[in-house]
Structures are given as structure tokens and as C-alpha cells.
Design an enzyme around this catalytic site. Structure first.
Site, short mmCIF file in Angstrom:
data_model
loop_
_atom_site.label_atom_id
_atom_site.label_comp_id
_atom_site.label_asym_id
_atom_site.label_seq_id
_atom_site.Cartn_x
_atom_site.Cartn_y
_atom_site.Cartn_z
N SER A 97 15.44 21.18 -15.59
CA SER A 97 14.26 21.98 -15.89
C SER A 97 14.72 23.30 -16.48
O SER A 97 15.74 23.85 -16.07
CB SER A 97 13.47 22.23 -14.60
OG SER A 97 12.67 23.38 -14.73
N HIS B 165 0.83 -1.22 0.00
CA HIS B 165 0.00 0.00 0.00
C HIS B 165 0.86 1.26 0.00
O HIS B 165 0.42 2.31 0.46
CB HIS B 165 -0.94 0.04 1.21
CG HIS B 165 -1.69 -1.23 1.44
ND1 HIS B 165 -2.90 -1.50 0.88
CD2 HIS B 165 -1.34 -2.34 2.14
CE1 HIS B 165 -3.31 -2.72 1.25
NE2 HIS B 165 -2.36 -3.25 2.01
N LYS C 188 16.42 21.18 -10.48
CA LYS C 188 15.73 19.93 -10.83
C LYS C 188 16.63 18.91 -11.52
O LYS C 188 17.51 19.24 -12.28
CB LYS C 188 14.55 20.23 -11.75
CG LYS C 188 13.39 20.92 -11.08
CD LYS C 188 12.77 20.11 -9.95
CE LYS C 188 11.94 18.94 -10.45
NZ LYS C 188 10.71 19.36 -11.16
N GLU D 1 9.97 7.98 -16.63
CA GLU D 1 8.60 8.48 -16.87
C GLU D 1 8.13 8.12 -18.28
O GLU D 1 6.98 7.73 -18.49
CB GLU D 1 8.55 9.99 -16.67
CG GLU D 1 8.74 10.40 -15.21
CD GLU D 1 8.93 11.91 -15.09
OE1 GLU D 1 7.95 12.60 -14.84
OE2 GLU D 1 10.07 12.38 -15.26
#
Ligand code: ARG
Length: 458
Positions: free
Chosen positions: A274, A153, A280, A287
Site C-alpha cells: 500500500s 455458510h 500491507k 482480486e
């Protein structure tokens, strides 16, 4: 090719709408192999002379060479790969080329080409799966005996060796390789000889063709053979399931690479910055691979939907099989390759992992097991430890800070040795069943995978 019956050429729109050569040219070399085998069968049936067969073979080899060199001129007006190659052959060698299509239809031809292509592509994909497995085994090895929290979970559950977590994906990928191999095995049946749908009055030696093309058997129903795309569905399904595994692996990676977890560091080469936020470091590869599972599922659903409700036998709808199949092969292949590279350069943040794994709550179950060994039924033991956890949370202290007195107040079966239970390494040592994450078991499995993968083609 069919103008005998027509008085007008196809409209420019139809040509552009119906052409498949812009994508099915990928089948060209397999189409050529199929044609050579077909020529051999025509020769055996006495329909081609030895000279004609060798002219065909030479012509096809020359065309293959042009295609490989990128010199072949593809013509949209010839619709598909089959007619492009046949027209080029006839132009090169004359009459013999025009005899090649005897007792053959593009319907059994395209089914044959796609099966041949899939057989090669599957082998390449399995090799890529092996490379990713190797890369994960390497990363697991670099984890050494590092422990991290295992999750259910997405809540901290019990400690696990980081290697065990990664090896879970190595197992999944092994099933993916198995599914791809299964699909290829079932696909390895020759459709050629089925004609348009009802075979041919000119009877060829199909076994000879099958042998020459490396098929295990020949199809047993000509109508089934020209309309069957089960093999493509199985291939797409295997790709979709593999994509689902990659997506889960990437999700774990994205979590681990976040500041919140901080377990894994991806190399600069495999992350992006970024344009706005200078701090970043984004896990774009993971992804993208996670996102691409969407097209792998889509391709499967696309073909299943195309096939649904088609009457027997060949229908032009079937031309829609190729783009999803090609796309899945490319998408899965490139994802496997780049992930192998990315994990090869990733580094563990073992200190962060150790801190996270040191959470005493992760081994609370071991206290319940302790009480079970003293004779308490598990359900009661679970309740006792649950109460202790509640106390520790309420007082804002670790389970380790509870005293023996606290424990004994909860249950008289606790003795001084209970405190030793709250050690993650000790807890893992005890998990010795097959498939469980004792350090010994994990090391053995890691060694086994190393050996197996060293032997695998990749
Ligand atoms: N391009 C076609 C396909 O991919 C080849 C078979 C065409 N057959 C036909 N009868 N028009 O399915």
C-alpha cells in the site's frame, strides 16, 4: 469494393464507425488459410488456372509473413481484415487476386474465420486450464496431510484435508476444459460456400474446403450458416463459467491469505503493498481475477443481446460478436496463466491451519454418528449433541472438556470410547466413500490428477 453502384464515398464518420479492421485483424492468419482453401475449390471448379492458384498462394504467404513481422499496413478505409488482405493480394499479383472472391461473401468468410480462430484459441485456453490444474495439484501436494476447517455458510463445519479443498477446483477446471472442448467441437463446421445467404450459382466442392481446413463437416443451411453465432455464445458461456470458478478460487485464496485465516502465504512477487500503510500485503492478483469474472459474464450477455431479435440472415450487428469473444479469450487466458504462477509460489501456513482444524466443534457430528451406531435415530442423536454443544458454549469450555458423566447425563448410550470421536484425523480416516476426504482417497485422487495432467498438453 462496392463503389460500382455508388457515386459518393462513405463519410469519414461512417468509415470510423463501421471499420472493424482495428480488431478483426486478429483473424488475419485464419482468413488467409480460408482463402487458400477457397482458391483450391475454385481451381477444382475450373475457375482458376494452376498458375493463378499458385500466385494466390504465394501472395497470401507473403502477406502472412508481413503480418507476422508487423510490417503489414492496415488501412481503415478498407473496413475489415478481409478487404485489407484481398486488396493487398490484388496489388501484389493482379488479376488472379481479383478472382479470389468468386462465389464467396464476407458473410460466409467471416463466419469461417471466426470458427477457425476459436478452434485454435480454445486449444490454447485448455492448455492454460491444464497449467492451472497442475499448479493447484502442486500446492495440494505441498499441503501434505495438513487439515483445515471446511466451511459451509463460511462457518466452520467439518475438518478437511487442505488438498481436498484444492482438488475441488481441479475438478471444476476439468469441467471447464470439457466445456471449451465441446464448444470447439460443435464449432468445427464449415460455413464457407453459403455465400451471402443463398449459396452461389457457382458450385464449389465444399467437402474439399472442409477437409483442407480441418472442419468435421459442412453447414447444411446457408441462411443459418451466415447468421449462426451459437458457437461464439457457447465459447463465451464456457469462459464465463470458468471465470466464475476462478472467482470462487480467488475468494477462498483472499480469505486464506488474510490475517484472520492466515492459512496461505502468497509470495512477494504476487502481492502488492500500500502506498499509505507500510504493513500491507495485498492479494491483488486474486482480486483482479475475481473482478474480471464480471467482464466474462458481460461479454456473454453482450453477444446474446446483440443476437436477440435479429432477423435472418446476416446483419451488420453480427460484427459486434468479435470484441467480446476476443476479450473473453484474453481475459480468461491471462487469468489462468497468472493464477498458475501465483499458486506455484504460494506456501501453506500449516501451523495456523492445524490450530484452526483442532476445534472440537468441527467433529461434533461424529458424536451424532457414534450414537447412531448405538441405535439412536439420527434426528435424536443430533438433538443430544446439540445440547452438549450448547452446554460447552455456555460454560465456555471445549467439547473435549466435558466429562463422560456430562455425556451420559445427555444420553445413556455414550461410553468411554466416545471421547476418541473428537479427533479430526480419526474422523477423516473414517470418510472412505468415493469422493469423500479420507487421506487415502485424497492421496489416490491426487496421484490420479498428477498422472492425467502429466499426459495433458500444456
Ligand atoms: N466485418 C464484417 C463482420 O465482422 C464482415 C462481414 C461484412 N459483411 C457485410 N455484408 N457487410 O461481420
Amino acid at each position: 469494393m462496392w463503389h460500382g453502384r455508388f457515386t459518393k464515398d462513405p463519410s469519414a464518420r461512417l468509415r470510423a464507425y463501421g471499420e472493424s479492421v482495428s480488431f478483426d485483424r486478429r483473424l488475419a492468419l485464419h482468413d488467409i488459410e480460408g482463402s487458400k482453401a477457397h482458391a483450391a475449390a475454385l481451381r477444382k471448379a475450373g475457375l482458376l488456372s494452376l498458375r493463378e492458384v499458385s500466385a494466390i498462394k504465394r501472395g497470401l504467404d507473403a502477406i502472412a509473413k508481413e503480418i507476422r513481422a508487423g510490417r503489414f499496413v492496415w488501412r481503415e478505409e478498407l473496413e475489415d481484415v478481409h478487404m485489407n488482405i484481398e486488396a493487398a493480394l490484388t496489388k501484389k499479383i493482379g488479376a488472379a487476386g481479383a478472382k479470389l472472391h468468386t462465389a464467396r461473401s464476407r458473410n460466409d468468410q467471416v463466419a469461417t474465420d471466426l470458427r477457425l480462430w476459436m478452434r485454435d484459441e480454445t486449444a490454447a485456453l485448455i492448455a492454460s486450464v491444464r497449467r492451472l490444474q497442475k499448479s493447484l495439484v502442486g500446492l495440494a501436494t505441498r499441503a501434505g496431510d495438513a487439515i483445515m476447517p471446511g466451511y459451509t455458510h463460511l462457518q466452520r463445519a467439518q475438518p478437511v484435508p487442505a488438498a481436498h479443498h484444492l482438488l475441488a477446483y481441479v475438478e471444476m477446471l476439468d469441467r471447464d476444459a470439457g466445456r471449451l472442448a465441446d464448444a470447439a467441437r460443435r464449432a468445427n463446421v464449415l460455413p464457407l460456400g453459403s455465400g451471402a445467404l443463398a449459396g452461389s450459382t457457382i458450385v464449389l466442392d465444399r467437402a474439399l474446403v472442409a477437409r483442407q481446413l480441418g472442419f468435421d463437416s459442412v453447414s447444411q443451411n446457408s441462411m443459418d450458416a451466415v447468421s449462426d453465432r451459437d458457437f461464439a455464445c457457447e465459447f463465451l458461456s464456457a469462459c464465463a463459467i470458468a471465470g466464475m470458478h476462478l472467482s470462487r478460487l480467488c475468494e477462498d485464496t483472499i480469505l486464506w491469505a488474510s490475517t484472520e485465516f492466515g492459512f496461505l502465504r502468497l509470495s512477494d512477487e504476487h502481492t502488492t503493498g500500500s502506498s499509505l500503510m507500510p504493513q500491507k500485503k495485498n492479494p491483488d492478483i486474486a482480486e483482479l481475477a475475481r473482478g474480471k469474472s464480471g467482464r466474462l459474464y458481460g461479454n456473454l450477455v453482450s453477444l446474446l443481446t446483440t443476437l436477440k431479435g435479429l432477423p435472418l440472415s446476416y446483419n451488420r450487428d453480427l460484427q459486434e460478436d468479435k470484441e467480446p469473444v476476443f476479450d473473453s479469450a484474453d481475459t480468461l487466458g491471462s487469468s489462468l496463466e497468472i493464477l498458475a504462477e501465483m499458486f506455484g509460489a504460494a506456501r501453506w501456513e500449516t501451523k495456523r491451519m492445524a490450530v484452526a482444524a483442532d476445534d472440537a466443534l468441527l467433529v461434533a457430528t461424529d458424536w451424532a454418528d457414534y450414537l447412531v451406531r448405538k441405535g439412536l435415530p439420527f434426528r435424536e442423536a443430533h438433538k443430544v449433541v446439540g445440547k452438549l454443544v450448547g452446554q460447552s458454549v455456555k460454560r465456555g469450555v471445549s467439547l473435549r472438556e466435558l466429562t463422560l458423566k456430562d455425556l451420559q447425563a445427555a444420553c445413556g448410550l455414550f461410553k468411554a470410547d466416545a471421547m476418541k470421536c473428537l479427533d479430526a484425523r480419526r474422523s477423516l480416516q473414517a470418510r472412505t466413500a468415493e469422493g469423500a476426504p479420507s487421506p487415502r482417497r485424497v492421496a489416490d485422487r491426487l496421484a490420479l490428477w498428477r498422472k492425467r495432467l502429466a499426459a495433458a498438453k500444456s
